[in-house]
Design a protein around this motif. Structure first.
Motif, PDB file in Angstrom:
ATOM      1  N   ALA A 290       0.799  -1.293   0.245  1.00 55.65           N
ATOM      2  CA  ALA A 290       0.035  -0.450  -0.304  1.00 55.65           C
ATOM      3  C   ALA A 290       0.644   0.932  -0.253  1.00 55.65           C
ATOM      4  O   ALA A 290       0.319   2.825  -0.730  1.00 55.65           O
ATOM      5  N   THR A 314       7.606   1.315   2.645  1.00 51.99           N
ATOM      6  CA  THR A 314       7.530  -0.116   3.061  1.00 51.99           C
ATOM      7  C   THR A 314       8.623  -1.664   3.456  1.00 51.99           C
ATOM      8  O   THR A 314       9.859  -0.765   2.887  1.00 51.99           O
ATOM      9  N   SER A 345      -1.777  -3.904   3.097  1.00 53.72           N
ATOM     10  CA  SER A 345      -0.750  -2.919   3.891  1.00 53.72           C
ATOM     11  C   SER A 345      -0.350  -3.875   4.305  1.00 53.72           C
ATOM     12  O   SER A 345      -0.465  -5.434   4.652  1.00 53.72           O
ATOM     13  N   GLU A 346       0.808  -3.198   5.365  1.00 56.62           N
ATOM     14  CA  GLU A 346       1.581  -3.316   5.656  1.00 56.62           C
ATOM     15  C   GLU A 346       1.498  -4.597   6.563  1.00 56.62           C
ATOM     16  O   GLU A 346       2.092  -5.767   7.113  1.00 56.62           O
ATOM     17  N   GLU A 348      -0.447  -6.373   6.697  1.00 55.84           N
ATOM     18  CA  GLU A 348      -1.679  -7.706   5.768  1.00 55.84           C
ATOM     19  C   GLU A 348      -0.452  -8.752   5.383  1.00 55.84           C
ATOM     20  O   GLU A 348      -0.467  -9.657   5.998  1.00 55.84           O
ATOM     21  N   GLU A 417      -0.426  -0.562  12.718  1.00 56.45           N
ATOM     22  CA  GLU A 417      -0.389  -1.333  11.552  1.00 56.45           C
ATOM     23  C   GLU A 417      -1.430  -2.472  11.944  1.00 56.45           C
ATOM     24  O   GLU A 417      -1.667  -3.878  10.716  1.00 56.45           O
TER      25      GLU A 417
END
Ligand code: F0G
Length: 451
Positions: A290, A314, A345-346, A348, A417
Motif C-alpha cells: 500500500a 514499505t 497493508s504492512e 496484511e 498497523e
C-alpha cells in the motif's frame, strides 16, 4: 546477436529496431518508451521459423533427463523460445530455474480454494527470481563484448547480477538506496565482487542516475528496462504451464515493484498461446504494498491507463518503488488477461508471510503480498473456490531475516498497523524464548508455559 530471429519493438510507438541498435538506456529515441523482444518468424503460421508446439513439449521434457549443462538450466531448457544469442556457447548460467511448485493445503483450506500453489522463485541460485532474467541478459552482455555491467537495485537484482557477472568474468557496478535494502542481499553483491555504491536516494533515484551513467561509458544496463532480462523471466510461465500438463491455472498472482516480472510472465503466457502450446491465458494479477502502490492507484483511477509516481514506503524493501519503469507493459498484461491490481497493508503482508511460514515455506515480505492479495480477491468474490491459483513467490526467506525476527519478537509493526489483525498475529508469532538448561524448563516451553 541473432538479428535474423529477433528484433525489438517499441511498446509506445511501435518502432522496430535491431537488437544492436538499442540505446544504452533501452528507451525509444522517438517516444521514450521501452522495447520488447519480438520474433517475426513466429508470426507466419506455416513459416519455417515458427516453433512447433508438439515438438517443443516433447523436446523440453526429454531435456530433463539430459546431461548437457545447458539443459540443466530451467531457462535455457526452453531456448527455442528465446533465440536471442548468436551462440549458446555464450550462455552464462548458474543452473537457474526449474523451481518447485508447492501445494499450499493450509492456505487453500482457510480460503476455501481447492487448488492453491506457490511457484517458489526464491529457490533460484542467488535466492530470487532475478536469476532467470540475469542469465539471459548477462549472456547478451558477454556476447556483445561488454566489460562492465550495472544495475540499480532494491537488492535482489544486484545480488543476481553480481553473481552472474562474476561467473562470466565481467565487472559489475551496483547502485542501491542507502539503508533501504536487506542485509542478506547487500552481502551477496559484496561477496560476488561488485563495486557497490550506496546512494543517498531511493531506488527510483538510483535508476535515473544510472540511466545517465550508461550514456557516458560503455556499461551494459541490466535493469528490467533491458528487454533481454524479460526473455529469461518469461520462462517460469513455461514451467507453470508444463507443471499443469499445458492446462494453465485460472489465476497467477505476482508481486509488483518495477513491474518487469509481471510483464515477463504475461509475455511468456502470450507467446505460448500464440504458438499453440496452451489454449488460454491465466488471469494475471499484480499486488503492490500500500505504501508503494502507483499501479494499484492507476487501476483504481482509470483501469491503468495513466500512472502517477508516488513516494514509496514499505518494509517490503524489494518492492519499495514509486515510479515503476515497466508499468505500461504490466498494465497491458493485467488488462488483456482480465486480472486485477490491488494493494495490501504492512500488517496484511506480515501476516501472510507468517502464514506461508506455517506451510514450511519461507519467503521475502515482498513475495507474501501475493497471499495477502489473494485473500482480498477471494473476499471480493472474483476468485472462485473451484479455480486453480498460483502465487509467485519471488525471494528466499533468508534474504531478509531481520524482518522475520522482528515480526516474531513483536517489534515489526506499529500498533495501528496491527488493527483488526491482532488475533491472527497472536496465533502466528513464535518468539524464541530464553529458558534454563534443564529438561523441565524445555518441556515447559513446549507446553507454552514460558512463552
Ligand atoms: N519480489 C522481489 C523479492 C523483488 O526483489 C522484486 C524486485 C519484486 C518482487 C518485484 O519485481 O520489479 O519485476 O515488479 N526487485 C528489484 C531489485 C527491483 O532491484 O531487486 P518487479
Amino acid at each position: 546477436m541473432n538479428e535474423n530471429l529477433h528484433q525489438l519493438v517499441c511498446i509506445g510507438c511501435g518502432a522496430r529496431i535491431k537488437g544492436a541498435e538499442a540505446q544504452p538506456d533501452f528507451r525509444c529515441v522517438t517516444c521514450g518508451e521501452l522495447f520488447e523482444v519480438e520474433y517475426p518468424g513466429w508470426k507466419e503460421k506455416k513459416g519455417p521459423e515458427r516453433p512447433l508446439a508438439g515438438a517443443l513439449k516433447w523436446l523440453w521434457r526429454e531435456r530433463r533427463a539430459s546431461h548437457e549443462a545447458l539443459d540443466h538450466s530451467g531457462v535455457w531448457r526452453f531456448r527455442e523460445l528465446l533465440p536471442i544469442l548468436d551462440s549458446f556457447g555464450n550462455v552464462v548460467s548458474l543452473r537457474e530455474g526449474n523451481t518447485p511448485l508447492y501445494h499450499l493445503p493450509r492456505a487453500a483450506k482457510a480460503l476455501g480454494i481447492d487448488q492453491l500453489f506457490a511457484k517458489h522463485q526464491g529457490m533460484n541460485p542467488t535466492g530470487s527470481f532475478k536469476d532467470t532474467g540475469m542469465t539471459s541478459a548477462l549472456s547478451v552482455a558477454k556476447e556483445r563484448g561488454f566489460e562492465w555491467v550495472a544495475c540499480a537495485s532494491t537488492g535482489n537484482t544486484s545480488a543476481a547480477m553480481a553473481a552472474y557477472a562474476a561467473r562470466a568474468g565481467l565487472k559489475s557496478l551496483v547502485l542501491i538506496p542507502e539503508g533501504k535494502i536487506a542485509w542478506g542481499k547487500l552481502s551477496q553483491a559484496m561477496d560476488y565482487g561488485a563495486v557497490t555504491c550506496q546512494l543517498n536516494t531511493d531506488f527510483d533515484g538510483c535508476l535515473s542516475l544510472l540511466t545517465e551513467i550508461v550514456k557516458q561509458a560503455p556499461i551494459y544496463l541490466l535493469n528490467s528496462v533491458n528487454p533481454y532480462r524479460l526473455e529469461g523471466q518469461k520462462t517460469p510461465a513455461f514451467e507453470i504451464a508444463e507443471a499443469f500438463d499445458w492446462n494453465v491455472p485460472d489465476h497467477v498472482i505476482v508481486p509488483g515493484g518495477n513491474l518487469g516480472n509481471s510483464s515477463a510472465l504475461g509475455k511468456g503466457f502470450r507467446e505460448m498461446l500464440e504458438l499453440g502450446l496452451i489454449a488460454r491465458m491465466p488471469k494475471i494479477s499484480v499486488i503492490q504494498a500500500a505504501g508503494a502502490n502507483p499501479l494499484a492507484m492507476a487501476f483504481a483511477r482509470d483501469n491503468g491507463m495513466t500512472m502517477e509516481p508516488v513516494e514509496a514506503h514499505t518494509r517490503a524493501t524489494a518492492i519499495r518503488i514509486g515510479n515503476p519503469a515497466s508499468w505500461r507493459k504490466a498494465a497491458r498484461v493485467i488488462q488483456e488477461t482480465g486480472g486485477w491490481c490491488l494493494d495490501v497493508s504492512e500488517g496484511e503482508i506480515a501476516v501472510a508471510k507468517a502464514e506461508l511460514g506455517t506451510e514450511g515455506l519461507g519467503c521475502e515480505p515482498a513475495s507474501a503480498v501475493t497471499l495477502a492479495g489473494l485473500k482480498k480477491l477471494v473476499a471480493k468474490g472474483v476468485i472462485k473456490s473451484s479455480e486453480t491459483v498460483v502465487l509467485v513467490l519471488t525471494g528466499h526467506t533468508l534474504k531478509d531475516a531481520d524482518y522475520t525476527i522482528d515480526f516474531h519478537r513483536g517489534t515489526l509493526l506499529e500498533e495501528a498497523e496491527c488493527k483488526g489483525l491482532e488475533t491472527e498475529i497472536g496465533k502466528l508469532r513464535r518468539n524464541a524464548v530464553v529458558v534454563e538448561a534443564t529438561s523441565a524448563a524445555v518441556l515447559g516451553a513446549m507446553k507454552g508455559l514460558t512463552a
